[in-house]
Write an enzyme that holds these catalytic residues in place. Structure first.
Site, PDB file in Angstrom:
ATOM      1  N   LYS A   1      40.377  51.923  49.263  1.00  0.00           N
ATOM      2  CA  LYS A   1      40.569  50.474  49.188  1.00  0.00           C
ATOM      3  C   LYS A   1      42.053  50.128  49.194  1.00  0.00           C
ATOM      4  O   LYS A   1      42.494  49.172  49.858  1.00  0.00           O
ATOM      5  CB  LYS A   1      39.901  49.937  47.915  1.00  0.00           C
TER       6      LYS A   1
ATOM      7  N   ASN B   1      41.814  45.526  42.110  1.00  0.00           N
ATOM      8  CA  ASN B   1      42.446  46.193  43.235  1.00  0.00           C
ATOM      9  C   ASN B   1      43.544  47.112  42.706  1.00  0.00           C
ATOM     10  O   ASN B   1      44.025  46.972  41.584  1.00  0.00           O
ATOM     11  CB  ASN B   1      43.056  45.169  44.193  1.00  0.00           C
TER      12      ASN B   1
ATOM     13  N   GLY C   1      36.257  36.124  33.220  1.00  0.00           N
ATOM     14  CA  GLY C   1      36.911  35.795  34.477  1.00  0.00           C
ATOM     15  C   GLY C   1      35.856  35.614  35.550  1.00  0.00           C
ATOM     16  O   GLY C   1      35.779  36.370  36.515  1.00  0.00           O
ATOM     17  N   ALA C   2      35.011  34.601  35.340  1.00  0.00           N
ATOM     18  CA  ALA C   2      33.875  34.390  36.252  1.00  0.00           C
ATOM     19  C   ALA C   2      34.301  33.542  37.438  1.00  0.00           C
ATOM     20  O   ALA C   2      33.812  32.434  37.650  1.00  0.00           O
ATOM     21  CB  ALA C   2      32.716  33.731  35.506  1.00  0.00           C
ATOM     22  N   GLY C   3      35.232  34.092  38.224  1.00  0.00           N
ATOM     23  CA  GLY C   3      35.661  33.430  39.449  1.00  0.00           C
ATOM     24  C   GLY C   3      34.766  33.822  40.606  1.00  0.00           C
ATOM     25  O   GLY C   3      33.553  33.995  40.436  1.00  0.00           O
ATOM     26  N   ALA C   4      35.353  34.008  41.778  1.00  0.00           N
ATOM     27  CA  ALA C   4      34.552  34.262  42.977  1.00  0.00           C
ATOM     28  C   ALA C   4      33.743  35.558  42.857  1.00  0.00           C
ATOM     29  O   ALA C   4      32.535  35.576  43.103  1.00  0.00           O
ATOM     30  CB  ALA C   4      35.451  34.302  44.204  1.00  0.00           C
ATOM     31  N   ILE C   5      34.402  36.643  42.466  1.00  0.00           N
ATOM     32  CA  ILE C   5      33.695  37.920  42.327  1.00  0.00           C
ATOM     33  C   ILE C   5      32.866  37.946  41.051  1.00  0.00           C
ATOM     34  O   ILE C   5      31.691  38.328  41.042  1.00  0.00           O
ATOM     35  CB  ILE C   5      34.697  39.095  42.343  1.00  0.00           C
TER      36      ILE C   5
ATOM     37  N   GLU D   1      49.391  39.465  42.524  1.00  0.00           N
ATOM     38  CA  GLU D   1      48.923  40.705  41.909  1.00  0.00           C
ATOM     39  C   GLU D   1      49.448  41.890  42.731  1.00  0.00           C
ATOM     40  O   GLU D   1      48.717  42.510  43.496  1.00  0.00           O
ATOM     41  CB  GLU D   1      47.391  40.698  41.880  1.00  0.00           C
TER      42      GLU D   1
END
Length: 325
Positions: A204, A102, A7-11, A285
Site C-alpha cells: 500500500k 496509511n 473517527g467515523a468519517g468516510a472509512i 498526513e
C-alpha cells in the site's frame, strides 16, 4: 461483539455501517454536521454493490459508549498522539485497537524478530506519545484497500474495494482477529487475517508514498500523475527507493513497480486523501508516509535521494498549512 468506531468519517462510518448490518453492536464517534445527520437518519451507504442504510448509535462522547471489544480507529495518524483521552473510556482489559492507517504504523517493530525489534520510529511515534495513547499490546494492524468519501453529512459514497486486511504484529492468527474478521465478512467486507501484514503495509505504501505528496504538490489526480511522463518517472523512482528500504528492514513487498502503477491508474481521476486534505486546508498526513521511510533509510543506510527531495518540499507545504490553521 461491541465495537466503537473512533473517527467515523468516510472509512470509519463505512466499516461501522457494514458491521452493524452484521448484527454487531456498533457505536460511531463523530462530530459536527456528520454526527447530526447520522443521529437523524443513520449512515446511508451508496455503493455499486447495492445501497443500504444502517442506524448504529452515534455520539461525540466516548464515555457514553463505555468499554468495547474493539476500537476501530478511523482517525488520521497525525491525530493518534492526542487520542488518549478519547480512547481510555472505551477500553477494558482485552480491548483491541484496530488502526486503519496509511503508511508505517507505530507498532511496526513490535514483536518483529530481527536487528530492529522494539525500535521506535520517531517520526511516527514522537517521544513515544502514540504508544502511550495506543498501547502496543492492544494493536491490530489494518491495511485499507477500499476507497470511500463523504458525499454529504451522513452519506458515504463507496467508490471501490471492500478489503480491509488485518493482522497481529507477531503474526499470530489470534481469536480477536478472527472474531472481528468474521463479523466484517458477514457485513459484506473482505477482511483477511494476514500472518505477515507488514507486506501489505509496504504494498500500500508503495503507492501512497509517491501519489499522495505529488498529488498535493501538483494538484493532480492519480490518473493525471500517471499520464504525465515526468511525474510517472518520479513515481517509479520513489517506489524503487521505497522497496529498497522495505527489503533492508526484512520485508519484500513481492509486487513489481509496473503492476503497482497499473493498479494506481485504475483509480482514474481520483484525488488522494492528501490532496483532499490540502483543498480543505487541513494538515497533511505525511510523517507516516515519507518521514518514516526516510528515517528507516537513515537507520539502514539506504540511499533515497528522491524521497528526501519530495519530503522536503511537501514538509514545507504542510508547515505552511499548519501555520495557517
Amino acid at each position: 461483539m461491541k465495537v466503537a468506531v473512533l473517527g467515523a468519517g468516510a472509512i470509519g462510518a463505512y466499516v461501522g455501517a457494514a458491521l452493524h448490518r452484521a448484527g454487531v453492536e456498533v457505536h460511531l464517534i463523530a462530530r459536527g454536521a456528520h454526527l447530526e445527520a447520522i443521529r437523524r437518519a443513520g449512515v446511508r451507504v451508496l455503493t455499486p454493490r447495492g445501497d443500504f442504510t444502517a442506524h448504529p448509535h452515534a455520539t461525540d462522547d466516548p464515555a457514553e459508549v463505555g468499554p468495547v471489544d474493539h476500537v476501530f480507529l478511523g482517525l488520521k495518524a497525525n491525530s493518534y498522539a492526542a487520542a488518549g483521552p478519547m480512547i481510555r473510556p472505551l477500553l477494558h482489559e482485552t480491548t483491541s485497537i484496530i488502526a486503519a492507517q496509511n503508511g508505517i504504523p507505530w507498532w511496526y517493530f513490535h514483536e518483529l524478530k530481527g536487528p530492529y525489534e522494539g525500535y521506535r520510529i520517531e517520526s511516527v511515534d514522537p517521544g513515544g506519545a502514540v504508544t502511550a495513547a495506543l498501547p502496543l499490546h492492544r494493536a491490530i494492524g489494518c491495511v485499507v484497500y477500499a476507497a470511500t468519501e463523504i458525499e454529504e453529512p451522513g452519506v458515504i459514497r463507496h467508490l471501490e474495494g471492500t478489503r480491509f486486511s488485518i493482522g497481529e504484529p507477531d503474526g499470530r492468527l489470534s481469536e480477536r482477529c478472527l472474531a472481528f474478521s468474521g463479523a466484517a465478512v458477514e457485513g459484506g467486507l473482505k477482511c483477511p487475517v494476514e500472518r505477515d501484514l507488514r507486506r501489505d503495509v509496504w504494498i500500500k505504501l508503495m503507492g501512497n508514498i509517491a501519489f499522495n505528496p505529488i498529488s498535493a504538490l501538483a494538484r493532480a489526480t492519480m490518473a493525471g500523475i500517471c499520464r504525465h511522463d515526468g511525474t510517472r518517472e518520479l513515481v517509479v523512482a520513489m517506489m524503487r527507493e521505497t522497496v529498497e528500504v522495505a527489503r533492508r528492514v526484512g520485508c519484500d513487498p513481492g509486487i513489481s513497480i509496473e503492476r503497482r502503477l497499473r493498479g494506481a491508474e485504475k483509480a482514474g481521476e481520483h484525488k488522494t486523501s492528501t490532496l483532499q486534505d490540502l483543498e480543505k486546508g487541513k494538515p497533511l498526513e505525511l510523517d507516516v508516509l515519507l518521514a518514516a521511510v526516510v528515517e528507516l533509510a537513515d537507520l539502514t543506510g539506504a540511499e533515497v535521494p528522491t524521497l528526501r527531495a519530495i519530503h522536503a518540499v511537501s514538509d514545507l507545504l504542510n508547515a505552511n498549512l499548519v501555520r495557517a490553521v
